[in-house]
Design a protein around this motif. Structure first.
Motif, short mmCIF file in Angstrom:
data_model
loop_
_atom_site.label_atom_id
_atom_site.label_comp_id
_atom_site.label_asym_id
_atom_site.label_seq_id
_atom_site.Cartn_x
_atom_site.Cartn_y
_atom_site.Cartn_z
N TYR A 189 -4.81 0.58 -4.70
CA TYR A 189 -4.19 0.94 -3.42
C TYR A 189 -3.64 -0.30 -2.72
O TYR A 189 -2.52 -0.30 -2.23
CB TYR A 189 -5.18 1.68 -2.51
N ARG A 190 -4.46 -1.37 -2.67
CA ARG A 190 -4.00 -2.63 -2.05
C ARG A 190 -3.17 -3.40 -3.06
O ARG A 190 -3.57 -4.45 -3.58
CB ARG A 190 -5.21 -3.46 -1.59
N ARG A 191 -2.02 -2.86 -3.36
CA ARG A 191 -1.18 -3.43 -4.41
C ARG A 191 -0.73 -4.84 -4.05
O ARG A 191 -0.39 -5.12 -2.91
CB ARG A 191 0.03 -2.52 -4.66
N THR A 219 -10.48 -2.02 -9.19
CA THR A 219 -9.95 -0.87 -8.45
C THR A 219 -9.26 -1.22 -7.13
O THR A 219 -8.40 -0.47 -6.67
CB THR A 219 -11.07 0.14 -8.13
N MET A 275 -5.00 9.81 1.57
CA MET A 275 -4.32 10.39 0.42
C MET A 275 -5.04 11.60 -0.16
O MET A 275 -4.43 12.46 -0.77
CB MET A 275 -4.15 9.34 -0.68
N SER A 294 -9.94 8.31 2.96
CA SER A 294 -8.56 7.93 2.67
C SER A 294 -7.61 8.98 3.21
O SER A 294 -7.97 10.14 3.39
CB SER A 294 -8.36 7.78 1.16
N PHE A 345 -11.67 6.59 -2.45
CA PHE A 345 -10.81 7.41 -3.29
C PHE A 345 -11.63 7.88 -4.49
O PHE A 345 -12.71 7.34 -4.77
CB PHE A 345 -9.62 6.60 -3.81
N ASP A 347 -10.97 -1.98 -0.97
CA ASP A 347 -11.18 -0.62 -1.45
C ASP A 347 -11.67 -0.60 -2.90
O ASP A 347 -10.97 -0.15 -3.81
CB ASP A 347 -9.89 0.19 -1.31
N CYS A 394 0.84 -1.20 0.00
CA CYS A 394 0.00 0.00 0.00
C CYS A 394 0.88 1.25 0.00
O CYS A 394 1.82 1.34 0.81
CB CYS A 394 -0.93 0.00 1.21
N PRO A 395 0.61 2.21 -0.88
CA PRO A 395 1.50 3.35 -1.08
C PRO A 395 1.85 4.15 0.18
O PRO A 395 2.96 4.63 0.31
CB PRO A 395 0.73 4.21 -2.09
N ASN A 414 -5.99 -7.28 4.74
CA ASN A 414 -6.34 -7.09 3.33
C ASN A 414 -6.94 -8.36 2.74
O ASN A 414 -7.46 -8.34 1.63
CB ASN A 414 -5.13 -6.62 2.52
#
Length: 222
Positions: A142-144, A138, A201, A199, A172, A133, A28-29, A106
């Protein structure tokens, strides 16, 4: 004051926030596990996790008898990566069935046997919050590294085994158009709640978001 001194207060009820593991499958970023804006793990981070033996050593039956709630929510890792999580949860449930427990994840790791085992004991006063998310197109933004099919299989296996699941969605701009569909899917799967979170971000707490939040809280639909 030392830990042993705290235990002398017989009227105290404890609330614990414990990081069972600082391992994680996702990137996650904004996670403090990584150097900001990169997929590079912080060099000073030493991976580790709490074993069932150490948990029992530190959280004795005496302490558990006075414990109101445990929160297993990682700062640098996902608690589901702790290999002794099922044993730890079973120990809590068997020692003090009144103790509340919330696990945040997650949902993208472990096999069906693992999730079935958790589903049999994480219910009633115990629950798992799945951080999802958006939907298949999508959630991974965020949840890479979290694979959608794996996540949904794990969630459904857990729920079907009797587990109490909450779907929590960070809102987001890239996923706000899917909130209605995500909420609908959460109900179809058997989640007991669908929650929206702002979020970190983006400042997206606008009128539309507030309306969604109020509708879910009062009517249960959107």
């Amino acid at each position: 004051m030392k830990w042993n001194d705290v235990l002398e207060y017989k009227s105290v009820r404890y609330a614990f926030h414990i990081e069972l593991s600082n391992n994680c499958n996702s990137q996650c970023p904004f996670c403090p596990r990584f150097l900001r804006g990169t997929p590079i793990v912080v060099p000073s981070l030493i991976n580790g996790e709490i074993s069932i033996d150490n948990f029992k050593k530190w959280i004795t039956p005496e302490i558990l008898s006075k414990t109101y709630i445990f929160n297993f929510c990682g700062t640098q890792g996902d608690p589901i990566t702790a290999k002794h999580l099922p044993e730890i949860v079973e120990y809590i449930a068997e020692t003090n069935s009144r103790t509340k427990l919330q696990i945040r994840t997650n949902g993208g790791v472990r096999n069906t046997d693992f999730w079935q085992r958790l589903g049999k004991v994480v219910n009633g006063r115990r629950e798992i919050v799945f951080s999802v998310d958006g939907l298949s197109d999508t959630n991974h933004l965020y949840r890479r590294n979290v694979k959608w099919d794996k996540l949904i299989t794990n969630m459904q296996t857990f729920i079907d085994a009797g587990g109490k699941a909450i779907w929590e969605c960070l809102v987001f701009k890239h996923n706000e158009h899917e909130i209605k569909k995500a909420h609908k899917l959460s109900k179809e799967m058997g989640c007991v709640e669908f929650e929206l979170q702002k979020s970190y971000m983006e400042n997206i707490y606008h009128k539309k978001y507030k309306k969604w939040e109020e509708h879910i809280a009062t009517r249960g639909d959107i």
